[in-house]
Design a protein around this motif. Structure first.
Motif, PDB file in Angstrom:
ATOM      1  N   VAL A   1       3.145 -14.899  -0.272  1.00  0.00           N
ATOM      2  CA  VAL A   1       2.486 -14.002   0.694  1.00  0.00           C
ATOM      3  C   VAL A   1       1.242 -14.718   1.203  1.00  0.00           C
ATOM      4  CG1 VAL A   1       1.352 -11.781   1.024  1.00  0.00           C
ATOM      5  CG2 VAL A   1       3.328 -11.950  -0.490  1.00  0.00           C
ATOM      6  N   ARG A   2       1.093 -14.802   2.536  1.00  0.00           N
ATOM      7  CA  ARG A   2      -0.082 -15.452   3.122  1.00  0.00           C
ATOM      8  C   ARG A   2      -0.651 -14.605   4.250  1.00  0.00           C
ATOM      9  NH1 ARG A   2      -1.163 -20.578   1.774  1.00  0.00           N
ATOM     10  NH2 ARG A   2      -2.146 -21.039   3.773  1.00  0.00           N
ATOM     11  N   GLU A   3      -0.572 -13.276   4.076  1.00  0.00           N
ATOM     12  CA  GLU A   3      -1.176 -12.348   5.037  1.00  0.00           C
ATOM     13  C   GLU A   3      -1.747 -11.165   4.283  1.00  0.00           C
ATOM     14  OE1 GLU A   3       1.900  -9.744   7.144  1.00  0.00           O
ATOM     15  OE2 GLU A   3       3.022 -11.602   6.744  1.00  0.00           O
ATOM     16  N   SER A   4      -2.524 -10.370   4.942  1.00  0.00           N
ATOM     17  CA  SER A   4      -3.239  -9.262   4.302  1.00  0.00           C
ATOM     18  C   SER A   4      -2.271  -8.182   3.843  1.00  0.00           C
ATOM     19  CB  SER A   4      -4.264  -8.668   5.272  1.00  0.00           C
ATOM     20  OG  SER A   4      -5.248  -9.618   5.617  1.00  0.00           O
ATOM     21  N   LEU A   5      -2.589  -7.630   2.665  1.00  0.00           N
ATOM     22  CA  LEU A   5      -1.827  -6.493   2.165  1.00  0.00           C
ATOM     23  C   LEU A   5      -2.275  -5.217   2.867  1.00  0.00           C
ATOM     24  CD1 LEU A   5      -1.910  -7.259  -1.672  1.00  0.00           C
ATOM     25  CD2 LEU A   5      -0.165  -7.903  -0.013  1.00  0.00           C
ATOM     26  N   LEU A   6      -1.366  -4.233   2.902  1.00  0.00           N
ATOM     27  CA  LEU A   6      -1.657  -2.940   3.536  1.00  0.00           C
ATOM     28  C   LEU A   6      -1.589  -1.858   2.477  1.00  0.00           C
ATOM     29  CD1 LEU A   6      -2.143  -1.162   6.032  1.00  0.00           C
ATOM     30  CD2 LEU A   6       0.355  -1.076   6.352  1.00  0.00           C
ATOM     31  N   LEU A   7      -2.683  -1.076   2.329  1.00  0.00           N
ATOM     32  CA  LEU A   7      -2.736   0.001   1.348  1.00  0.00           C
ATOM     33  C   LEU A   7      -2.314   1.321   1.971  1.00  0.00           C
ATOM     34  CD1 LEU A   7      -6.003  -0.597  -0.717  1.00  0.00           C
ATOM     35  CD2 LEU A   7      -3.637  -0.852  -1.457  1.00  0.00           C
ATOM     36  N   GLY A   8      -1.652   2.173   1.136  1.00  0.00           N
ATOM     37  CA  GLY A   8      -1.240   3.501   1.574  1.00  0.00           C
ATOM     38  C   GLY A   8      -1.037   4.408   0.381  1.00  0.00           C
ATOM     39  N   ASP A   9      -0.550   5.634   0.655  1.00  0.00           N
ATOM     40  CA  ASP A   9      -0.295   6.574  -0.434  1.00  0.00           C
ATOM     41  C   ASP A   9       1.133   6.398  -0.934  1.00  0.00           C
ATOM     42  OD1 ASP A   9       1.390   7.883   1.371  1.00  0.00           O
ATOM     43  OD2 ASP A   9      -0.095   9.420   1.870  1.00  0.00           O
ATOM     44  N   GLU A  10       1.493   7.154  -1.967  1.00  0.00           N
ATOM     45  CA  GLU A  10       2.817   6.980  -2.568  1.00  0.00           C
ATOM     46  C   GLU A  10       3.935   7.503  -1.688  1.00  0.00           C
ATOM     47  OE1 GLU A  10       3.136   9.083  -6.235  1.00  0.00           O
ATOM     48  OE2 GLU A  10       1.789  10.666  -5.570  1.00  0.00           O
ATOM     49  N   ASN A  11       3.582   8.176  -0.589  1.00  0.00           N
ATOM     50  CA  ASN A  11       4.610   8.625   0.365  1.00  0.00           C
ATOM     51  C   ASN A  11       4.840   7.602   1.468  1.00  0.00           C
ATOM     52  OD1 ASN A  11       5.031  11.150  -0.932  1.00  0.00           O
ATOM     53  ND2 ASN A  11       3.158  11.938   0.024  1.00  0.00           N
ATOM     54  N   GLY A  12       4.119   6.455   1.374  1.00  0.00           N
ATOM     55  CA  GLY A  12       4.320   5.404   2.373  1.00  0.00           C
ATOM     56  C   GLY A  12       3.424   5.518   3.588  1.00  0.00           C
ATOM     57  N   ASN A  13       2.401   6.390   3.549  1.00  0.00           N
ATOM     58  CA  ASN A  13       1.503   6.551   4.690  1.00  0.00           C
ATOM     59  C   ASN A  13       0.341   5.575   4.562  1.00  0.00           C
ATOM     60  OD1 ASN A  13       2.952   8.878   5.683  1.00  0.00           O
ATOM     61  ND2 ASN A  13       2.032  10.026   3.989  1.00  0.00           N
ATOM     62  N   PRO A  14       0.073   4.745   5.560  1.00  0.00           N
ATOM     63  CA  PRO A  14      -1.074   3.825   5.499  1.00  0.00           C
ATOM     64  C   PRO A  14      -2.378   4.607   5.409  1.00  0.00           C
ATOM     65  CG  PRO A  14       0.453   3.204   7.251  1.00  0.00           C
ATOM     66  CD  PRO A  14       0.870   4.566   6.799  1.00  0.00           C
ATOM     67  N   LEU A  15      -3.363   4.041   4.711  1.00  0.00           N
ATOM     68  CA  LEU A  15      -4.664   4.676   4.543  1.00  0.00           C
ATOM     69  C   LEU A  15      -5.753   3.725   5.019  1.00  0.00           C
ATOM     70  CD1 LEU A  15      -4.252   6.233   0.969  1.00  0.00           C
ATOM     71  CD2 LEU A  15      -4.107   7.427   3.161  1.00  0.00           C
ATOM     72  N   PHE A  16      -6.716   4.326   5.782  1.00  0.00           N
ATOM     73  CA  PHE A  16      -7.857   3.554   6.268  1.00  0.00           C
ATOM     74  C   PHE A  16      -9.102   4.412   6.111  1.00  0.00           C
ATOM     75  CE2 PHE A  16      -4.120   2.179   8.619  1.00  0.00           C
ATOM     76  CZ  PHE A  16      -4.139   0.803   8.424  1.00  0.00           C
ATOM     77  N   GLY A  17     -10.247   3.785   5.896  1.00  0.00           N
ATOM     78  CA  GLY A  17     -11.493   4.523   5.810  1.00  0.00           C
ATOM     79  C   GLY A  17     -11.615   5.278   4.505  1.00  0.00           C
ATOM     80  N   GLU A  18     -12.141   6.541   4.598  1.00  0.00           N
ATOM     81  CA  GLU A  18     -12.410   7.337   3.415  1.00  0.00           C
ATOM     82  C   GLU A  18     -11.554   8.603   3.408  1.00  0.00           C
ATOM     83  OE1 GLU A  18     -16.551   8.175   3.536  1.00  0.00           O
ATOM     84  OE2 GLU A  18     -17.172   6.143   2.997  1.00  0.00           O
ATOM     85  N   PHE A  19     -11.264   9.106   2.201  1.00  0.00           N
ATOM     86  CA  PHE A  19     -10.585  10.398   2.074  1.00  0.00           C
ATOM     87  C   PHE A  19     -10.980  10.994   0.734  1.00  0.00           C
ATOM     88  CE2 PHE A  19      -7.818   7.477  -0.045  1.00  0.00           C
ATOM     89  CZ  PHE A  19      -7.259   8.180  -1.091  1.00  0.00           C
ATOM     90  N   TYR A  20     -10.658  12.320   0.561  1.00  0.00           N
ATOM     91  CA  TYR A  20     -11.062  13.074  -0.620  1.00  0.00           C
ATOM     92  C   TYR A  20      -9.859  13.299  -1.549  1.00  0.00           C
ATOM     93  CZ  TYR A  20     -15.568  14.188   1.511  1.00  0.00           C
ATOM     94  OH  TYR A  20     -16.817  14.117   2.038  1.00  0.00           O
TER      95      TYR A  20
END
Length: 732
Positions: A135-154
């Motif tokens: 892997v030579r590119e940035s990973l993408l974070l999300g929730d366990e339902n496959g939705n990408p996450l950015f910024g802040e959440f509660y």
């Protein structure tokens, strides 16, 4: 010869001949030097170099230099070959060009160089980290339902949330970071992370400290929603009268919240703004909780409040089924803890007119119960348990022997009325205690009435009374016959068995076993080792060994005798105080004594009897036999008598035909041996006798010498070994 290093050409010539000219030196392989420090390998770039230098003498022209890679921990137990060169056997410094394998992943790799002819291994290089990056590119974070996450959440306080890699979840290991700390979270190496505390999170594929950053993911901030502390006001246990209104109230009143009220786990309202909840007036009892949900979707639940209605205890202390005899009555009493109670009795679910006291006297059958109403506080009405009062339709009487009683082992017994069951139209009632003294009884033996046996019990004490008993009982118009009960008391006999012997000679001996009881009116059963034999008399003749006993049958019982053991005959009962081989000195005797037998007979090898007592005196070599009789059994033992060997070789002979020392007799350990040779030399050294297997027969004739007491010399030989040698003096 000394090898000069002044000029390159001279050095090369010296190197070509160094193996032969300078044999005391060997090649030196130096530590390889990588042209890299922490390679980040990929499909796009995988070309690396290592510098290597070695010192003469020159290697063989068939030699190969091999560059090897350790595992990620620096071990060369199973090295990987990176490059092999065979054209640098005269080049003292060169470079290896190579590519790392695709499974390269570790912090402590090393390289080394190995030559094949001669076989040498260089020192290991300095360690270095190396990772093959898939892997030579940035990973993408999300929730366990496959939705990408950015910024802040509660996330809700007390709960957890799973962050996970969406685009490359299948790598071997990951590194998770919190709050931009340069140290990864310990133990967090999977493609997902369960978040339980606030912070800013990102993840990398674990390619070590130098190669991981190119895969860093987006950063996600996690905040916790605060716990509000929802509760239901008041006591945790509330008593509410049925029919009276009652309101449960939440301690938080906020129109932005959604309220859900539950009774015994079941939702009771439409979710919405409802900080107060009114209980049902007809059925208020249950366990209640309130749940609130804030606009962010976080919810919390209160502790439970238990609502109960006042309760009173009402009971009738009686069996559930009560027998009522015609013309008699029974009384029932109700007990309660109600305050200022009022009473009402019911028969078959119908109120009994005027029956409003705690007691009721009953003379007619039916199902009875009482209702009690509390007079103060909540007007609680409670029914008692139901009691069935019934007339008997019939009776059942069961007789039994009182304990302790066991057939054929007790010498007395008492029979009694064990159970009286009253059979009504709906059930069977155990009325033993109630009616045992109300019936009249007549005991019967073998179907015939027993004179004077009219009590509820009967005692038996003689085996002649063994048989079948029953009882006839009368009560008013009822006549009842009990079950039949067989009684077997132990007969007053004690059989003893004895025998005329207790040893059997291998089936050849007949032993008679006799019983002390011989009554022809009894039956007899013989047992051998607990197995019944076919014989049925009071006397048993047998030739079998084992444990015997006799069972005597009378009065329906069997009484067993003592046990008697018939043993197999053992030769060991006869003992002899001498071994089977008896050694005596020639001219001496040995007395042998036997014991354990009734009679004894000793025989020599000509089968002639030489003694009829327990002892015999033996003084000649030969075979001897003892025949010892024990009852009808005979024990035979055999013995061998031999003379004791002497190891002394005589040193004088007197061949004068007087029968004493006429011959030179040597011990049996030397004489008569086919592997032993005897030499005898005269006084002048001449050989006068030589024999193999010497027969103790020298001299074979009289010897005549002019000197007095001539001295002869002997030598006894086995092969090349001299067993014995010495002198023989001739005395006339």
């Amino acid at each position: 010869m000394k090898c000069s290093k002044r000029f390159h050409i001279a050095a090369l010539l010296c190197a070509l001949f160094l193996l032969h000219v300078c044999p005391s030196h060997s090649q030196t392989l130096n530590k390889p030097v990588p042209y890299f420090t922490a390679p980040c390998i990929s499909d796009n770039f995988n070309s690396y170099k290592v510098e290597f230098e070695w010192s003469p003498p020159l290697v063989n022209n068939t030699n190969e230099f091999i560059l090897e890679l350790s595992n990620g921990n620096g071990s060369f137990s199973n090295p990987t070959v990176l490059s092999t060169v065979s054209n640098k056997n005269t080049t003292l410094k060169f470079e290896f060009n190579f590519s790392f394998p695709a499974n390269t992943r570790g912090e402590n790799y090393k390289v080394r160089v190995r030559s094949t002819n001669p076989a040498r291994t260089s020192p290991e290089s300095n360690s270095f980290p190396a990772y093959y990056q898939t892997v030579r590119e940035s990973l993408l974070l999300g929730d366990e339902n496959g939705n990408p996450l950015f910024g802040e959440f509660y996330i809700c306080d007390g709960s957890s949330f799973r962050l996970q890699v969406l685009n490359f979840p299948g790598e071997a290991s990951y590194r998770w970071f919190r709050n931009r700390n340069i140290t990864p979270i310990a133990g967090a190496n999977k493609y997902f992370l369960d978040i339980t505390q606030p912070g800013y999170y990102y993840v990398e594929v674990d390619y070590g400290d130098y190669c991981s950053s190119s895969t860093s993911s987006n950063e996600v901030g996690v905040e916790l929603d605060n716990f509000m502390g929802i509760a239901i006001e008041g006591s945790a246990n509330v008593e509410v009268c049925t029919g009276s209104p009652y309101v449960l109230k939440a301690n938080i009143d906020d129109s932005d919240l959604i309220y859900r009220w539950f009774k015994n786990g079941t939702l009771q309202n439409t979710p919405g703004y409802l900080p107060e909840f009114t209980l049902s007036t007809t059925d208020p009892q249950g366990m209640y909780v309130v749940e609130i949900e804030n606009p962010g979707g976080c919810s919390e639940t209160s502790a439970p409040v238990t609502v109960t209605a006042p309760n009173i205890n009402v009971s009738i202390a009686s069996d559930a089924d009560v027998l009522l005899l015609p013309g008699e009555s029974v009384s029932l009493n109700v007990a309660t803890n109600a305050q200022s109670p009022s009473y009402q009795w019911f028969k078959d679910n119908t109120a009994v007119s005027g029956a409003t006291t705690p007691s009721l006297t009953i003379s007619t059958p039916g199902v009875y119960k009482a209702r009690v109403i509390q007079g103060t506080g909540c007007a609680v009405a409670t029914f008692s348990n139901e009691i069935t009062i019934a007339f008997p339709q019939d009776f059942e009487i069961i007789i039994a022997a009182q304990a302790p009683y066991s057939e054929c082992t007790q010498t007395d017994a008492t029979l009694h009325i064990q159970t009286i069951n009253a059979i009504t139209s709906s059930t069977t009632i155990n009325a033993t205690a109630q009616l045992v003294n109300n019936f009249t009884y007549q005991w019967q033996f073998e179907g015939q009435p027993l004179s004077g046996a009219t009590a509820s019990t009967i005692s038996l004490s003689d085996p002649s009374e063994n048989g079948t008993y029953r009882v006839t009982a009368n009560l008013n118009a009822f006549t009842v016959t009990s079950n039949d009960l067989p009684v077997k008391l132990q007969p007053d006999i004690n059989p003893i068995i004895t025998s005329n012997g207790n040893v059997s000679c291998n089936g050849a001996t007949t032993i008679t076993i006799t019983s002390s009881i011989t009554d022809a009116g009894y039956s007899y059963k013989w047992y051998l080792d607990n197995a019944q034999l076919p014989e049925t008399g009071s006397v048993l003749n047998t030739n079998l060994t084992g444990v015997y006993k006799l069972g005597v049958m009378t009065e329906g019982c069997i009484v067993f005798s003592n046990e008697l053991v018939i043993n197999p005959f053992e030769d060991s009962v006869v003992t002899v105080d001498a071994p089977e081989r008896i050694v005596i000195a020639e001219g001496f005797s040995k007395t042998v004594t036997a014991s354990g037998a009734d009679t004894y007979a000793w025989f020599n090898q000509e089968n002639m009897q030489i003694s009829n007592t327990a002892s015999v005196t033996l003084m000649e070599e030969g075979q001897y036999i003892l025949r010892a009789n024990v009852g009808e059994c005979q024990v035979v033992k055999s013995f061998t008598v031999v003379y004791q060997d002497s190891f002394v070789v005589p040193n004088i002979i007197s061949p004068n035909s007087d029968g004493i020392n006429d011959l030179w007799v040597i011990p049996n350990s030397y004489a008569f041996k086919n592997d032993v040779e005897v030499f005898i030399y005269g006084p002048n050294g001449e050989n006068v006798f030589r024999a193999v297997g010497y027969q103790n027969n020298w001299p074979e004739s009289n010897l005549s010498y002019p000197v007095n007491k001539p001295v002869f010399y002997y030598k006894i030989v086995r092969g090349r070994e001299i067993l014995k040698q010495g002198t023989i003096t001739l005395i006339r």
